[in-house]
Design a protein around this motif. Sequence first.
Motif, short mmCIF file in Angstrom:
data_model
loop_
_atom_site.label_atom_id
_atom_site.label_comp_id
_atom_site.label_asym_id
_atom_site.label_seq_id
_atom_site.Cartn_x
_atom_site.Cartn_y
_atom_site.Cartn_z
N TRP A 1 -8.08 0.06 2.27
CA TRP A 1 -8.24 1.03 3.34
C TRP A 1 -9.04 0.45 4.50
O TRP A 1 -8.88 0.85 5.65
CB TRP A 1 -8.96 2.27 2.81
N VAL B 1 -1.99 4.47 2.41
CA VAL B 1 -2.63 4.74 3.69
C VAL B 1 -1.93 5.89 4.40
O VAL B 1 -2.56 6.81 4.91
CB VAL B 1 -2.62 3.47 4.57
N GLY C 1 -8.98 8.17 2.75
CA GLY C 1 -8.31 6.88 2.62
C GLY C 1 -8.74 6.12 1.39
O GLY C 1 -7.91 5.54 0.68
#
Length: 259
Positions: free
Chosen positions: A97, A133, A164
């Motif tokens: 992330w 994502v 995330g």
Amino acid sequence: MTAQPARPERSGPETASGMDVSPFKPSLVKAVFRDVTPMHVSRSAAWAAASVTRTVLTEIIDGARRAAAAEARKKLIPEDLVAAIDRNVELEVGDKWYEHSPTFKGLTGVLYDAEGVIVPSRKRSRSRRPSAVVGAHRFEAGVKMLLRSQGATAVPAMVRDLDGIASVFLTDLARDAAMVVREGGVKRFGTVTLVMSGEPAPPPFRKDSHRVQPARRGDGRTIGRDDILAATTIQLFGGNLRQRALTVAREATRNTSAA
């Protein structure tokens, strides 16, 4: 007319944090797993994955709260997340992330290959298959529920980062669980104990505390609870967080059927 007794509502196992409902529903967990593997995910596996993810996020939020409190703030901001990870390397999870988040882009530094050439940032995939994502927004409701349960509030950017990290962590957990099923168990396994300078070393783990049987039980088409526990030992490389996640997941699935 005789009153009918109220039927108990169907729900999942109670979480260790005192919440009666997990912030990450089994349906969400199974949706993430479907993005990764066609294998069936048992009910107990879905609850275990939700429990591990909740434990990890709770620990991150707790670290961020301490960072905010040090600056006499109540609302969490992205810098608190960075401070929490700096203070406890066990919290550095969901690292895929980081390259997508404005919070971390300036902190990840420049990557070089073996020849000393700068490695360009990977471009976002145009694949129609949703990635961890792209699907991070699915975790917003659960993250906000978890923040409320911890008595914390956060700015939208912090919620986005927690979304995330949760999405990437659970996606990686799904991949590792599928690998455990395919390979019949964890082939390579190790333990790392983290000790801060000046602090006493923690007591050693019991010899069987994290051990995974070399050969898993069950068919090769279903991800079960024990596969999630094995995947957790891969994702969380050692220390108190892994022990806590495994303990809570076992407790949360104690009375959950494997169907």
